[in-house]
Design an enzyme around this catalytic site. Structure first.
Site, PDB file in Angstrom:
ATOM      1  N   GLU A 265      11.161  -8.661  -4.707  1.00 21.88           N
ATOM      2  CA  GLU A 265      11.714  -7.512  -3.982  1.00 21.88           C
ATOM      3  C   GLU A 265      13.293  -7.575  -3.642  1.00 21.88           C
ATOM      4  OE1 GLU A 265       7.472  -6.310  -1.931  1.00 21.88           O
ATOM      5  OE2 GLU A 265       8.914  -7.477  -0.957  1.00 21.88           O
TER       6      GLU A 265
ATOM      7  N   SER B  34       0.722  -1.227  -0.021  1.00 21.16           N
ATOM      8  CA  SER B  34      -0.014   0.155  -0.003  1.00 21.16           C
ATOM      9  C   SER B  34       0.996   1.395  -0.013  1.00 21.16           C
ATOM     10  CB  SER B  34      -1.022  -0.030   1.136  1.00 21.16           C
ATOM     11  OG  SER B  34      -0.314  -0.343   2.354  1.00 21.16           O
TER      12      SER B  34
END
Ligand code: 5RP
Length: 225
Positions: free
Chosen positions: A108, A35
């Site tokens: 990531e 988010s």
């Protein structure tokens, strides 16, 4: 009192200002997942004409970038990544992180490994004295699920299979609850050495270079070392 959503927006804006001041034309931006990273992506849309290329750490982020008309390349198609911007589930003062709450930990970690600079963005609730209260995500080859679970038990964790989740790489996630993270780097290597583990969410061998942390008093900048 600012909400967590407002703090995420504020730190994304700080990262946007930081990136805009540092990258010239032809920069390749690494874009994280979650988010907080989404707030950053939405800000990038305003300067899309100036963005040469991005590399995304998940299919979800790639889709969000493309929906704004921002170019997304495969990591193998670029020579390097100038700055990687991503959130975290936990961070300590050494800028070691726990990541992977959104299940994107392996990509990531790959983008972080390639990036010349890794800027972590978070609200102040993510800063902890010791990592490990957040369950450590471990990406696992599906057939090794039980084996890896047993090995994590031996390390003192309570392994919980993340039901119904498959990563972008087609693997499963086991969340290791209750781990004592005394030496994050050693533990990262130890878990990675379990056969069947693709990667775990400790970012200690390659910590962030910079942590932008939003709190009630504004955005603070923490550097490693
Ligand atoms: C996803 C991640 C995220 O960076 C982490 O979960 C933080 O997410 P958010 O910004 O939504 O709090 O590691 O795999």
């Amino acid at each position: 009192m600012k909400t967590q959503a407002q703090l995420k927006q504020e730190v994304a804006q700080a990262a946007f200002d930081y990136v805009r001041g540092r990258v010239g034309d032809k920069a390749v931006l690494g874009i994280g997942t979650g988010s907080t990273a989404n707030c950053f992506i939405d800000l990038l849309a305003g300067i899309k004409a100036q963005i040469d290329a991005t590399v995304a750490s998940s299919e979800a982020s790639a889709e969000r970038l493309r929906s704004h008309g921002i170019p997304v390349l495969d990591l193998n198609a670029v020579d390097g990544v100038d700055i990687y911007i991503d959130g975290a589930d936990e961070a300590n003062a050494a800028l070691e992180l726990v990541k992977g709450g959104g299940g994107a930990l392996t990509r990531e970690k790959i983008v972080a490994a390639v990036a010349r600079e890794f800027v972590c963005i978070a609200d102040e609730s993510k800063l902890v004295a010791r990592l490990g209260a957040f369950p450590l995500p471990v990406e696992v080859i599906p057939m090794a699920r039980s084996h890896v679970g047993r090995e994590l038990l031996k390390l003192g964790a309570d392994p919980v299979y993340r039901q119904g989740v498959l990563t972008d790489n087609g693997n499963i996630i086991i969340d290791a609850h209750g781990l004592q993270v005394l030496d994050a780097r050693t533990l990262e290597e130890r878990i990675n050495n379990i056969t069947g583990v693709v990667c775990n969410g400790l970012f200690a061998r390659r910590p962030a270079d910079l942590l932008l942390l939003a709190g009630q008093g504004g955005v603070r900048t923490l550097r490693a070392g």
